[in-house]
Design a protein around this motif. Structure first.
Motif, mmCIF file in Angstrom:
data_model
loop_
_atom_site.group_PDB
_atom_site.id
_atom_site.type_symbol
_atom_site.label_atom_id
_atom_site.label_comp_id
_atom_site.label_asym_id
_atom_site.label_seq_id
_atom_site.Cartn_x
_atom_site.Cartn_y
_atom_site.Cartn_z
ATOM 1 N N ARG A 138 -52.173 5.133 6.986
ATOM 2 C CA ARG A 138 -51.186 5.978 7.659
ATOM 3 C C ARG A 138 -51.640 7.429 7.718
ATOM 4 N NH1 ARG A 138 -45.118 4.134 5.616
ATOM 5 N NH2 ARG A 138 -45.312 1.905 6.110
ATOM 6 N N ASN A 139 -52.218 7.907 6.643
ATOM 7 C CA ASN A 139 -52.603 9.319 6.554
ATOM 8 C C ASN A 139 -54.080 9.559 6.823
ATOM 9 O OD1 ASN A 139 -49.975 10.427 5.747
ATOM 10 N ND2 ASN A 139 -50.270 9.201 3.905
ATOM 11 N N PRO A 192 -51.121 3.986 -2.363
ATOM 12 C CA PRO A 192 -49.990 4.599 -1.640
ATOM 13 C C PRO A 192 -48.700 3.817 -1.893
ATOM 14 C CG PRO A 192 -51.898 4.283 -0.203
ATOM 15 C CD PRO A 192 -52.181 3.528 -1.454
ATOM 16 N N SER A 193 -47.573 4.428 -1.601
ATOM 17 C CA SER A 193 -46.275 3.790 -1.799
ATOM 18 C C SER A 193 -45.935 2.807 -0.682
ATOM 19 C CB SER A 193 -45.181 4.866 -1.876
ATOM 20 O OG SER A 193 -45.172 5.652 -0.691
ATOM 21 N N HIS A 194 -46.739 2.772 0.370
ATOM 22 C CA HIS A 194 -46.537 1.833 1.473
ATOM 23 C C HIS A 194 -47.625 0.759 1.434
ATOM 24 C CE1 HIS A 194 -49.880 3.861 3.491
ATOM 25 N NE2 HIS A 194 -49.279 5.012 3.186
ATOM 26 N N HIS A 195 -47.588 -0.173 2.401
ATOM 27 C CA HIS A 195 -48.533 -1.297 2.407
ATOM 28 C C HIS A 195 -49.701 -1.102 3.372
ATOM 29 C CE1 HIS A 195 -45.907 -3.657 -0.160
ATOM 30 N NE2 HIS A 195 -44.884 -3.418 0.671
ATOM 31 N N ASP A 196 -49.732 -0.018 4.102
ATOM 32 C CA ASP A 196 -50.781 0.198 5.095
ATOM 33 C C ASP A 196 -51.973 0.911 4.460
ATOM 34 O OD1 ASP A 196 -49.264 -0.946 7.185
ATOM 35 O OD2 ASP A 196 -48.153 0.922 7.417
ATOM 36 N N ASP A 203 -55.932 5.089 2.732
ATOM 37 C CA ASP A 203 -54.567 5.182 3.235
ATOM 38 C C ASP A 203 -54.614 5.195 4.766
ATOM 39 O OD1 ASP A 203 -52.064 6.077 4.141
ATOM 40 O OD2 ASP A 203 -51.705 7.241 2.324
ATOM 41 N N LEU A 259 -51.629 1.660 14.308
ATOM 42 C CA LEU A 259 -50.768 2.511 13.488
ATOM 43 C C LEU A 259 -50.593 3.908 14.076
ATOM 44 C CD1 LEU A 259 -51.965 1.610 9.865
ATOM 45 C CD2 LEU A 259 -49.665 1.273 10.792
#
Length: 240
Positions: free
Chosen positions: A165-166, A174-178, A163, A222
């Motif tokens: 972002r985190n 993850p629920s996002h694309h990054d 992940d 990011l």
């Protein structure tokens, strides 16, 4: 207030006919910008060649708190390079890393541990004869420790994704694309185990090396606002 400190040159550009604007990272005060007049004379006290990317200097200046641009009283070389200016590959690495460090440390205050990391890295590269093809990757990964968003490696397991972002590994998407796939996530885990002493033991293709460099730069973008695409990256990729 008279200041004497070591400084790492991050960026210098021409300003007017005979001036340079120089951004440095100092041991005592962090990031500072200087204006310097360059005189084309062998007897000049301050020479243009002092301000090559990642040069390590001894500087003296009268610090003026109410101005954003300082003026040198004196400049000297703190660490004379033995190989970097004469080897195109090492020189291109320094151009790339100095550009990255310049953006990554924008506004950075005094940080002795970070300063020492950069200086020791430069000195290591200058002394090294062979086996430094992964140097720039190890540098940019471990620089993250000082910037506050080094990846959490405790949860890494083979087959998990990363992940972005985190900054952590996860077994669920993850629920996002990054995020990175398991294959690219394994590169993050691999480079986290590298240091300058053992990096020559990790054999990588040019494609893998460049792929990982792109991954880490995306991670920087990011986590650091307005972090740009680096102009020196393409030159480095072509040399590898």
């Amino acid at each position: 207030m008279l200041m004497k400190t070591k400084a790492i040159v991050l960026h210098a550009f021409k300003f007017g006919e005979n001036k340079l604007m120089v951004d440095v990272f100092t041991e005592q005060q962090g990031r500072i910008s200087f204006a310097v007049r360059i005189v084309n004379s062998p007897k000049a006290k301050i020479k243009k060649q002092y301000f090559q990317p990642f040069s390590v200097l001894e500087i003296e200046y009268d610090y003026r708190q109410k101005t954003n641009i300082q003026t040198f009283n004196n400049v000297g070389i703190a660490y004379p390079f033995g190989s970097i200016p004469f080897e195109p590959l090492k020189l291109s690495i320094c151009f790339f890393l100095a550009e990255l460090t310049s953006y990554a440390t924008h506004g950075e205050q005094e940080n002795t541990h970070l300063f020492n990391y950069i200086v020791s890295s430069i000195e290591w590269l200058d002394r090294c004869d062979t086996g430094f093809s992964n140097f720039h990757l190890v540098y940019i990964v471990h620089l993250l420790r000082f910037l506050g968003f080094y990846p959490n490696l405790e949860d890494y397991e083979e087959g998990c994704c990363f992940d972005m972002r985190n900054g952590c590994f996860t077994s669920t998407l993850p629920s996002h694309h990054d995020f990175l796939s398991s294959q690219d996530a394994s590169l993050v885990a691999t480079f986290s185990r590298m240091d300058y002493a053992n990096m020559h033991l990790f054999k990588m293709s040019r494609a893998d090396r460049n792929r990982f460099c792109d991954i880490v730069l995306t991670y920087y973008q990011l986590h650091i606002p307005k972090f740009p695409e680096l102009k020196s990256l393409q030159v480095l990729k072509e040399l590898y």
